[in-house]
Design a protein around this motif. Structure first.
Motif, PDB file in Angstrom:
ATOM      1  N   PHE A 539       0.855  -1.199   0.000  1.00 23.07           N
ATOM      2  CA  PHE A 539       0.000   0.000   0.000  1.00 23.07           C
ATOM      3  C   PHE A 539       0.884   1.239   0.000  1.00 23.07           C
ATOM      4  CE2 PHE A 539      -2.487  -3.260   2.150  1.00 23.07           C
ATOM      5  CZ  PHE A 539      -3.783  -3.083   1.639  1.00 23.07           C
ATOM      6  N   GLU A 540       0.341   2.310  -0.580  1.00 24.74           N
ATOM      7  CA  GLU A 540       1.020   3.599  -0.384  1.00 24.74           C
ATOM      8  C   GLU A 540       0.236   4.372   0.670  1.00 24.74           C
ATOM      9  OE1 GLU A 540       1.309   6.303  -3.745  1.00 24.74           O
ATOM     10  OE2 GLU A 540       2.318   7.811  -2.506  1.00 24.74           O
ATOM     11  N   GLU A 541       0.970   4.836   1.677  1.00 24.97           N
ATOM     12  CA  GLU A 541       0.253   5.649   2.674  1.00 24.97           C
ATOM     13  C   GLU A 541       0.062   7.036   2.086  1.00 24.97           C
ATOM     14  OE1 GLU A 541       1.192   8.560   4.365  1.00 24.97           O
ATOM     15  OE2 GLU A 541       3.207   8.591   3.491  1.00 24.97           O
ATOM     16  N   LEU A 681      10.855   2.958  -9.532  1.00 24.70           N
ATOM     17  CA  LEU A 681      10.526   4.191 -10.223  1.00 24.70           C
ATOM     18  C   LEU A 681       9.012   4.262 -10.414  1.00 24.70           C
ATOM     19  CD1 LEU A 681      12.847   5.448 -12.886  1.00 24.70           C
ATOM     20  CD2 LEU A 681      10.426   5.533 -13.423  1.00 24.70           C
ATOM     21  N   LYS A 682       8.409   5.394 -10.008  1.00 23.98           N
ATOM     22  CA  LYS A 682       6.963   5.525 -10.176  1.00 23.98           C
ATOM     23  C   LYS A 682       6.680   6.488 -11.316  1.00 23.98           C
ATOM     24  CE  LYS A 682       4.218   5.017  -6.556  1.00 23.98           C
ATOM     25  NZ  LYS A 682       3.563   5.120  -5.212  1.00 23.98           N
ATOM     26  N   ILE A 683       6.065   5.931 -12.361  1.00 25.62           N
ATOM     27  CA  ILE A 683       5.826   6.769 -13.540  1.00 25.62           C
ATOM     28  C   ILE A 683       4.652   7.701 -13.264  1.00 25.62           C
ATOM     29  CG2 ILE A 683       5.292   6.775 -16.004  1.00 25.62           C
ATOM     30  CD1 ILE A 683       6.360   3.959 -16.146  1.00 25.62           C
ATOM     31  N   ALA A 717       3.276   1.998 -12.063  1.00 24.87           N
ATOM     32  CA  ALA A 717       2.508   3.010 -12.798  1.00 24.87           C
ATOM     33  C   ALA A 717       1.456   3.573 -11.851  1.00 24.87           C
ATOM     34  CB  ALA A 717       1.853   2.396 -14.022  1.00 24.87           C
ATOM     35  N   GLU A 718       1.419   4.893 -11.765  1.00 19.71           N
ATOM     36  CA  GLU A 718       0.510   5.557 -10.818  1.00 19.71           C
ATOM     37  C   GLU A 718      -0.770   5.998 -11.500  1.00 19.71           C
ATOM     38  OE1 GLU A 718       2.244   8.157  -7.450  1.00 19.71           O
ATOM     39  OE2 GLU A 718       3.187   8.814  -9.325  1.00 19.71           O
ATOM     40  N   GLU A 719      -1.799   6.118 -10.699  1.00 14.73           N
ATOM     41  CA  GLU A 719      -3.069   6.713 -11.121  1.00 14.73           C
ATOM     42  C   GLU A 719      -3.657   6.058 -12.372  1.00 14.73           C
ATOM     43  OE1 GLU A 719      -3.262  10.948 -10.516  1.00 14.73           O
ATOM     44  OE2 GLU A 719      -1.529  10.847  -9.162  1.00 14.73           O
TER      45      GLU A 719
HETATM   46 CA    CA Z   1       3.803   8.960  -3.566  1.00 14.62          CA
END
Ligand code: CA
Ligand code: C2E
Ligand code: CA
Length: 760
Positions: A539-541, A681-683, A717-719
């Motif tokens: 999870f991302e807080e 790495l978060k795109i 990959a975010e969002e």
């Molecule tokens: Ca973040």
């Protein structure tokens, strides 16, 4: 002599205007009505004028009323009268009975008969005779209509009496003789007083002679009628004490510059009512036309009834001190480096405009904030950056004219005051001019700037401090927005609301930092899906603030405030504890391999004891470092690259994961990324959104994934919001995804619930 006369002669002397006095003045028989300030000269001139204008009629007997009046004056007047014909006592003809009146006998002490025999010269004091004769000659020969004189008569006992005489010439038609009438006023008491005063003046004068100014005693009247003036008067005003005494040549009020007169007299009245000493500073106009600054210290002299008898004071020349003060003000109101008028000058300027001038034309303030000059000083020294500021001031100064003034309110902030512009378009045009001027100089130096504009008619009810605060808000806002080109930022009230909100956030966060409200900031958790196993791997807080005043505050609102105020250090620690608790709970629920990503700021990383505190947390909660991934955004590297990267290395060495957040939005490139001590790495959303509009072959998202892999990094990959995005990411070997497609950020319980359902 006629006894039936009933009209009295009244000379009304008054110091006040008012109904009582006016009624008195209207009573029949009043001849002369005078207001204060009175001087003897004024009174006698008035009487003389009056008599002169009536005398011929009266003597001619043309108007019976005048005759009656003259009879009254002659027999009852409080002044002596002496009538001469061709210079000799008038003893024959129709005016003979008016030769000498009883008061004349009383004043001189001589009987009429003796006087007729001896004539006036005989009883005149020898020292005054010459002058009297000279004047009389002028009168006789028709060169003057009348004259007046202070002279002494010798009395029968050998003593002398001081008198003030007025001698008027007249003649009768058809009469070959010239007549002279002499009015005599006893001024013995006044003369004695004057003499005493003169004596004390002499001794005071001696005492006061070293004084760089003058001492005085004056009547309490608006003319400042001087009774006594010390010798210093000449040096101070250019007039002699004699000029000023009894307003002989002019009154002291005439010496004071007109703009101070009423104000000073009002102030006198006010202070005297309280029997206070007082000090004034004002300007006088000396005899030679120069203006001088004086400081005056005065006190009232009161009689037994508390009435003001006189005023006594000292007036000192402070022109030099004022000059020095002005110089100080000049120094005080100018910037040392640029020589421009500074913040105090601007405040004063605005204050004067607000309070004294009626300005119809539009006015605006334009603030230019230069940023990063500090870094220049650090790299090239303070002289270099000072030189730059001077050049900026010169460039900006080139736009000045009578309706455009430039100030500097801090070492890196300039403010224009613009006047008489037309519309906002003119302001835009002005801002364009400023921008292009600065662009040339500052882009080479890699120095940015912001421009804030405040239209003064938009904030008419605000005071100067508020106006300057609002201007600062606008220019700070424009700095915040600075990217390639400085955007102009017009002040509006929304900005104030935002500032107020920030202040409130800051207060509440401060409370949390002090351990007041542990629940103020809480965490939500957004599931991260491993695409290969199709399992939630972590999870991302995401932090949230539940403000009692403002409701739910998103992190993008409160994290920057916490960063600005450095509160992020304790808030960040609080977040880390909560995340550690959550990890512990995951472990106890059987999800020992599920991790949590924690967002951290550069400020936290740079804090020396960050890693030490982290390690004690690990011990306290029995956390496996591998289960925590720290997310940092690319922007943390804009400054202190080496230090930050070193801190990241330490985290990684200890076993934590490190992710580069929002990849692709900022400064980093793959060239640099190679050096970064990260493993994930978060795109950024940008490259995920692109997947919805571009065809596969036109997007570079896949290339980013493979490049990251080549550097040995995992990719998140975010969002991700759409199935099609997920498909693309799967095709291109992305390791993990996160986004509304999987789940929104969830409260702790919901996150656990989600985990359970999803694993099943
Ligand atoms: Ca973040
Ligand atoms: P971020 O780390 O890039 O977090 C992702 C943001 O995107 C979160 O916004 C999240 O709620 C939102 N998001 C997640 N999935 C989707 C989606 O599918 N569509 C859309 N439109 N948005 C999605 P949030 O919670 O408002 O957080 C914003 C930023 O605040 C975060 O960006 C992060 O930079 C910062 N932040 C949040 N929590 C913390 C924290 O504890 N410490 C620090 N230093 N920064 C934090
Ligand atoms: Ca992000």
């Amino acid at each position: 002599m006629r006894d039936s006369i009933s009209l009295p002669l009244v000379v009304v002397l008054t110091a006040q205007n008012g109904p009582k006095v006016d009624v008195l003045a209207l009573r029949p028989g009043v001849v002369i009505y005078m207001r204060k300030p009175l001087t003897e000269a004024k009174v006698s001139t008035e009487i003389a004028n009056h008599l002169e204008s009536n005398m011929n009629d009266v003597i001619r007997g043309e108007t019976p009323g005048s005759e009656i009046l003259f009879e009254v004056i002659f027999w009852r007047a409080p002044f002596g009268m002496f009538l001469s014909r061709n210079g000799k006592t008038c003893i024959s003809g129709k005016y003979a009975k008016y030769a000498i009146n009883p008061m004349f006998e009383q004043i001189t002490g001589w009987k009429k008969e003796y006087l007729i025999e001896q004539g006036w010269e005989h009883i005149t004091h020898p020292e005054d005779l010459e002058e009297d004769r000279r004047n009389f000659h002028l009168l006789e020969t028709g060169r003057v209509q009348y004259y007046e004189l202070d002279k002494r008569f010798i009395k029968p006992d050998g003593t002398s009496v001081w008198t003030h005489i007025i001698v008027i010439a007249f003649h009768e038609e058809g009469d070959i003789h010239d007549y002279q009438i002499c009015l005599v006023q006893d001024i013995q008491t006044r003369k004695l007083l004057e003499k005493a005063l003169e004596e004390s003046e002499r001794s005071k004068g001696l005492l006061l002679s070293p004084l760089p100014g003058m001492a005085y005693r004056c009547n309490y009247d608006s003319e400042w009628t001087m009774q006594f003036v010390s010798e210093g008067c000449l040096a101070l005003t250019g007039y002699t004490p004699q000029d000023l005494r009894w307003n002989k040549r002019l009154s002291f009020n005439d010496v004071i510059l007109p703009e101070y007169r009423d104000k000073l007299f009002e102030e006198w009245k006010r202070k005297l009512a309280f029997h206070e000493h007082f000090t004034f500073e004002y300007e006088i106009l000396a005899a030679d036309g120069t203006r001088k600054w004086v400081s005056e210290h005065v006190q009232g002299i009161f009689d037994a009834d508390g009435g003001v008898e006189a005023l006594e004071g000292i007036i000192l020349d402070i022109t030099e001190r004022k000059k020095y003060e002005r110089e100080l003000v000049t120094i005080n109101e100018h910037d040392q480096v640029t020589g421009l008028p500074n913040r105090s000058a601007l405040e004063k300027f605005l204050y004067e405009r607000q309070n004294h001038a009626v300005i119809e034309a539009k006015q605006a303030l334009v603030s230019i904030n230069i940023r990063n000059v500090y870094y220049l000083s650090k790299s090239f020294g303070a002289e270099y950056s000072q030189g730059l500021i001077i050049r900026i001031s010169e460039i900006l100064g080139s736009l000045c004219n009578h309706s455009c003034r430039l100030f500097t309110t801090s070492p890196t902030r300039f403010v224009y005051h613009l006047e008489s512009y037309g519309t906002k378009l003119d302001l835009d045009e002005f801002y364009d001019k400023v921008s292009s001027l600065l662009q040339g100089l500052l882009s080479i130096e890699r120095v940015g700037w912001g421009i804030g504009v405040l239209e003064l008619d938009m904030v008419p009810e605000k005071n100067v401090r508020e106006v300057l605060r609002d201007l600062l808000i606008a220019s700070e806002e424009s700095i915040d927005r600075f990217e390639d080109v400085a955007p102009v930022c017009y002040f509006d009230d929304e900005m104030v609301l935002r500032i107020d909100r920030e202040a409130q956030i800051m207060r509440e966060l401060g409370g949390l930092a002090m351990g007041e409200d542990n629940e103020l900031v809480f965490l939500q958790y957004q599931p991260i899906l491993d695409l290969l196993s199709n399992q939630v791997c972590g999870f991302e807080e995401l932090a949230r603030m539940q403000s009692p005043q403002l409701g739910l505050v998103p992190p993008l609102d409160f994290i920057p405030v916490a960063e600005k105020s450095k509160l992020i250090i304790s808030i960040g620690y609080h977040i880390l504890r909560k995340a550690s608790q959550f990890l512990l709970r995951l472990k106890s629920e059987g999800y020992a391999h599920t991790g949590v990503s924690v967002n951290i700021s550069a400020i936290q990383l740079l804090k020396k004891d960050f890693i030490t505190n982290l390690k004690s947390l690990v011990v306290e909660f029995g956390t496996d470092p591998k289960r925590i991934i720290f997310e940092v955004t690319e922007s943390v590297f804009t400054s202190n690259f080496k230090e930050i990267n070193q801190a990241l290395a330490e985290l990684r060495d200890y076993g934590f994961g490190v992710a580069l957040d929002d990849f692709g939005t900022g400064y980093s490139s793959f060239a640099r990324e190679r050096e970064l001590n990260i493993n994930l790495l978060k795109i950024d959303k940008y490259f995920i959104d692109k997947l919805m509009i571009l065809r596969d072959e036109n997007t570079i998202t896949g290339d980013i994934i493979s490049m990251a892999h080549k550097l040995g990094h995992l990719v998140v990959a975010e969002e991700v919001e759409h199935e099609s995005q997920k498909k693309y990411l799967e095709r291109h070997g992305c390791d993990m995804i996160q986004g509304y497609l999987i789940s929104r950020p969830l409260d702790e319980d919901a996150a656990l619930e989600f985990l359970k359902t999803h694993q099943e």
